[in-house]
Design a protein around this motif. Structure first.
Motif, PDB file in Angstrom:
ATOM      1  N   SER A 175       9.270  -1.978  -5.335  1.00 27.56           N
ATOM      2  CA  SER A 175       8.195  -2.722  -4.676  1.00 27.56           C
ATOM      3  C   SER A 175       8.315  -2.672  -3.154  1.00 27.56           C
ATOM      4  O   SER A 175       7.299  -2.606  -2.456  1.00 27.56           O
ATOM      5  N   SER A 176       9.523  -2.663  -2.601  1.00 27.58           N
ATOM      6  CA  SER A 176       9.642  -2.578  -1.142  1.00 27.58           C
ATOM      7  C   SER A 176       9.307  -1.173  -0.648  1.00 27.58           C
ATOM      8  O   SER A 176       8.770  -1.013   0.447  1.00 27.58           O
ATOM      9  N   ILE A 177       9.580  -0.163  -1.461  1.00 26.95           N
ATOM     10  CA  ILE A 177       9.196   1.205  -1.089  1.00 26.95           C
ATOM     11  C   ILE A 177       7.675   1.348  -1.134  1.00 26.95           C
ATOM     12  O   ILE A 177       7.073   2.002  -0.279  1.00 26.95           O
ATOM     13  N   ALA A 178       7.040   0.677  -2.095  1.00 31.93           N
ATOM     14  CA  ALA A 178       5.570   0.678  -2.153  1.00 31.93           C
ATOM     15  C   ALA A 178       4.994  -0.038  -0.932  1.00 31.93           C
ATOM     16  O   ALA A 178       3.970   0.381  -0.375  1.00 31.93           O
ATOM     17  N   ALA A 179       5.650  -1.112  -0.488  1.00 35.12           N
ATOM     18  CA  ALA A 179       5.204  -1.824   0.721  1.00 35.12           C
ATOM     19  C   ALA A 179       5.309  -0.909   1.937  1.00 35.12           C
ATOM     20  O   ALA A 179       4.424  -0.912   2.802  1.00 35.12           O
ATOM     21  N   LEU A 180       6.356  -0.115   1.991  1.00 33.42           N
ATOM     22  CA  LEU A 180       6.515   0.840   3.092  1.00 33.42           C
ATOM     23  C   LEU A 180       5.392   1.869   3.079  1.00 33.42           C
ATOM     24  O   LEU A 180       4.856   2.233   4.125  1.00 33.42           O
ATOM     25  N   ALA A 181       5.018   2.331   1.894  1.00 33.18           N
ATOM     26  CA  ALA A 181       3.922   3.305   1.793  1.00 33.18           C
ATOM     27  C   ALA A 181       2.623   2.699   2.319  1.00 33.18           C
ATOM     28  O   ALA A 181       1.871   3.365   3.058  1.00 33.18           O
ATOM     29  N   THR A 182       2.356   1.459   1.987  1.00 34.55           N
ATOM     30  CA  THR A 182       1.157   0.771   2.482  1.00 34.55           C
ATOM     31  C   THR A 182       1.241   0.599   3.994  1.00 34.55           C
ATOM     32  O   THR A 182       0.271   0.849   4.718  1.00 34.55           O
ATOM     33  N   ALA A 183       2.400   0.185   4.483  1.00 30.74           N
ATOM     34  CA  ALA A 183       2.582   0.004   5.922  1.00 30.74           C
ATOM     35  C   ALA A 183       2.380   1.320   6.672  1.00 30.74           C
ATOM     36  O   ALA A 183       1.816   1.333   7.765  1.00 30.74           O
ATOM     37  N   SER A 184       2.826   2.425   6.077  1.00 33.33           N
ATOM     38  CA  SER A 184       2.658   3.715   6.760  1.00 33.33           C
ATOM     39  C   SER A 184       1.185   4.100   6.862  1.00 33.33           C
ATOM     40  O   SER A 184       0.762   4.674   7.862  1.00 33.33           O
ATOM     41  N   GLN A 185       0.388   3.759   5.859  1.00 31.66           N
ATOM     42  CA  GLN A 185      -1.062   4.013   5.932  1.00 31.66           C
ATOM     43  C   GLN A 185      -1.690   3.194   7.052  1.00 31.66           C
ATOM     44  O   GLN A 185      -2.530   3.685   7.804  1.00 31.66           O
TER      45      GLN A 185
END
Length: 169
Positions: A23-33
């Motif tokens: 879930s934190s890696i998914a948050a990073l993906a969203t933050a990168s967008q």
């Protein structure tokens, strides 16, 4: 991703606390967008919980020494962050990372928000329910209540109970 007309919110520094969970890696993906959209920088933070000092007890010789644990955890976290920073850089996002040791994860997150003047926090939940979050509280919940900047809270799916999904085998 187009900008909303009349929107004045344009984050320039995004903090993403990470525990290296899915879930934190998914948050990073969203933050990168978001960072790509607004040409923002990303600041990654991982807080290593400090082990309590136990005195008066005899431990087996195989017990992992506290300093060695912290050093290994910091080294491992640094390697993981180096990969994330490289990946983000390849996408055109400037990223920085910080590994800290402490027992107050929420406090560490809030201090980094202030120290780096972050204007957006992207954090994930782990979707836990039941007694554990009631007793211990959720880090994400506490951060949402105390952060002085906008927070994007990403809810992850509830953890799957393996025994229940296998029919109790």
């Amino acid at each position: 991703m187009s900008q909303i007309p009349g929107s004045t919110f344009q984050p320039k520094k995004i903090l993403v606390p990470m525990d290296f969970s899915v879930s934190s890696i998914a948050a990073l993906a969203t933050a990168s967008q978001i960072a790509l959209q607004f040409r923002a920088e990303i600041y990654l933070l991982h807080v290593i919980p400090m082990l309590p000092v136990v005195t008066g007890l005899e431990f087996p010789t195989a017990f992992y020494p506290r300093q060695e644990f912290l050093a290994d955890a910091e080294k491992d976290s640094g390697k993981r962050f180096a990969d994330f920073v490289t990946n983000l850089s390849n996408q055109g996002v400037q990223a920085f990372s910080k590994v800290e040791v402490g027992n107050d994860v929420v406090g560490n997150v809030l201090l980094m928000l202030e120290r780096e003047h972050a204007d957006l926090l992207v954090i994930s939940t782990h979707g836990m329910s039941g007694w554990r979050p009631v007793v211990f509280g959720s880090i994400a919940e506490k951060v949402v209540k105390l952060a002085e900047c906008p927070v994007l809270l990403l809810r992850s799916e509830k953890p799957v109970d393996i025994k229940a999904s296998e029919g109790g085998k």
